[in-house]
Design a protein around this motif. Structure first.
Motif, PDB file in Angstrom:
ATOM      1  N   LEU A  40       0.812  -1.211   0.057  1.00  0.00           N
ATOM      2  CA  LEU A  40      -0.031   0.014   0.080  1.00  0.00           C
ATOM      3  C   LEU A  40       0.843   1.356   0.022  1.00  0.00           C
ATOM      4  N   LYS A  41       1.915   1.175   0.509  1.00  0.00           N
ATOM      5  CA  LYS A  41       2.792   2.157   0.799  1.00  0.00           C
ATOM      6  C   LYS A  41       3.482   2.692  -0.575  1.00  0.00           C
ATOM      7  N   THR A  42       3.081   1.954  -1.807  1.00  0.00           N
ATOM      8  CA  THR A  42       3.360   2.383  -3.214  1.00  0.00           C
ATOM      9  C   THR A  42       2.429   3.142  -3.806  1.00  0.00           C
ATOM     10  N   ILE A  43       1.208   3.361  -3.017  1.00  0.00           N
ATOM     11  CA  ILE A  43      -0.180   3.937  -3.748  1.00  0.00           C
ATOM     12  C   ILE A  43      -0.226   5.206  -2.960  1.00  0.00           C
ATOM     13  N   ASN A  44      -0.604   6.173  -3.596  1.00  0.00           N
ATOM     14  CA  ASN A  44      -1.018   7.518  -2.955  1.00  0.00           C
ATOM     15  C   ASN A  44      -2.526   7.390  -2.521  1.00  0.00           C
ATOM     16  N   ILE A  45      -2.665   7.154  -1.452  1.00  0.00           N
ATOM     17  CA  ILE A  45      -4.043   7.218  -0.758  1.00  0.00           C
ATOM     18  C   ILE A  45      -4.084   8.096   0.642  1.00  0.00           C
ATOM     19  N   PRO A  46      -4.830   9.052   0.487  1.00  0.00           N
ATOM     20  CA  PRO A  46      -4.800  10.198   1.730  1.00  0.00           C
ATOM     21  C   PRO A  46      -5.060   9.495   3.169  1.00  0.00           C
ATOM     22  N   GLU A  47      -5.919   8.371   3.199  1.00  0.00           N
ATOM     23  CA  GLU A  47      -6.216   7.906   4.444  1.00  0.00           C
ATOM     24  C   GLU A  47      -6.485   6.512   4.566  1.00  0.00           C
ATOM     25  N   LEU A  48      -5.592   6.024   5.683  1.00  0.00           N
ATOM     26  CA  LEU A  48      -5.352   4.543   5.643  1.00  0.00           C
ATOM     27  C   LEU A  48      -6.328   4.216   7.052  1.00  0.00           C
TER      28      LEU A  48
END
Ligand code: SAM
Length: 324
Positions: free
Chosen positions: A86-94
């Motif tokens: 997931l660190k390779t994808i830009n997602i504002p909130e996990l």
């Protein structure tokens, strides 16, 4: 957020929920009536497939929040590599939804991955009731995990499903427990799904928003407070003490503002928690990026049409497999 998928009610995709596994270490009364623990899908996506699918969905739909769920996500042996991916994808909130049994153990990995909001499902503070409802796990271990998460500054919510015959006496003690710790309690009205759509069990167990508020009002003064437009919860504030919410699927349906999209561990996209309509995506993952995006676009457009007009219509449950 991408208006490409806007439907006639102005609904758009904003939140993606990913069920990391359909397996669960509990077999809650209202979720799994036969008491047999759920197993993982026969053809579960690999971590690479999960990450590729999520990357396509995020690029196509402009997802602002990803919530990891299950089954029970913290029992998946893919958790650590999934978090790394997931660190390779830009997602504002996990975010994460869990029953909390392995929260203490997995907290460092979750924090390291940037998970900053966790919902713990907990229906009672009574160890005997806990065993009766969950048919698995250990209450003290869950409570230790909650304390650790609070200590680490995680934004925590607790989800409780009040059941007339099992834990209605816990409505106020659970609120007290949460207020003392600065945790927002979310009561979830029992949802009419799966086995609850037929027979008497739903009526025997359903504890409505009104019953909840009547109980709470004998101990606390509260007033309605604001919730985001696409929130599933009606929220209340107890002045000087904190907030609580009610996800009132029956009393105050929220489908009209739904912004959720779901990916199951077996590789299906679901546009609606209350619909069995699903769209298989594993076949499009080997495609070239542009072709993959085009195919994903078709699927996300179709999934938007699966959303209910106003409220859950009670199709066979998918909640236990793809999370709340
Ligand atoms: N294992 C994780 C957990 O315990 O949070 C995620 C999956 S669990 C199915 C997600 C949530 O769905 C839990 O809070 C559970 O209480 C809730 N749930 C399951 N069936 C439900 C129903 N029929 N009505 C309301 N909530 C339900």
């Amino acid at each position: 957020m991408n208006s490409m998928y806007q439907d006639p009610y102005n609904r758009q995709y904003r939140k993606l929920r990913v069920s990391l596994t359909s397996a669960c270490n509990y077999a809650c009364q209202y979720c799994v009536p036969d008491g047999k623990k759920l197993l993982k899908a026969k053809h579960e996506l690999s971590v690479e497939q999960f990450i590729q699918a999520i990357s396509l969905i995020v690029e196509s739909a402009g997802i602002e929040q990803l919530r990891i769920t299950g089954g029970e996500p913290l029992i998946s042996n893919k958790l650590e590599s999934f978090l790394a991916g997931l660190k390779t994808i830009n997602i504002p909130e996990l975010c994460l939804t869990t029953n909390g049994q392995f929260l203490e153990q997995k907290l460092p990995a979750l924090i390291d991955a940037g998970v900053n909001r966790i919902n713990v499902s907990l229906d009672t503070l009574d160890p005997v009731q806990f065993k009766q409802i969950c048919r698995g796990g250990d209450l003290a271990t869950v409570l230790r995990g909650i304390d650790q998460a609070v200590e680490q500054g995680i934004k925590l919510k607790i989800n409780m499903v009040p059941l007339k015959q099992h834990n209605a006496d816990q409505v106020v003690p659970m609120l007290e427990y949460c207020l003392e710790r600065g945790i927002e309690l979310r009561y979830i009205e029992l949802m009419k799904m799966g086995h609850l759509t037929t027979g008497d069990e739903f009526q025997q167990e359903f504890w409505s928003m009104k019953s909840l508020l009547d109980q709470i009002s004998t101990h606390y003064d509260y007033a309605p407070t604001r919730a985001p437009n696409d929130s599933t919860a009606v929220r209340f504030q107890i002045p000087g003490q904190g907030d609580f919410g009610i996800i009132a699927n029956e009393s105050k349906p929220f489908c009209r503002t739904c912004s959720r999209l779901r990916l199951s561990s077996a590789g299906f996209i679901y546009g609606c928690l209350s619909s069995t309509r699903r769209h298989y995506i594993a076949d499009l993952l080997p495609l070239e990026r542009e072709q993959g995006l085009e195919a994903m676009h078709q699927i996300l457009s179709a999934a938007m049409k699966d959303k209910q007009d106003l409220s859950f219509t009670g199709e066979t449950t998918v909640m236990k497999m793809i999370g709340g």
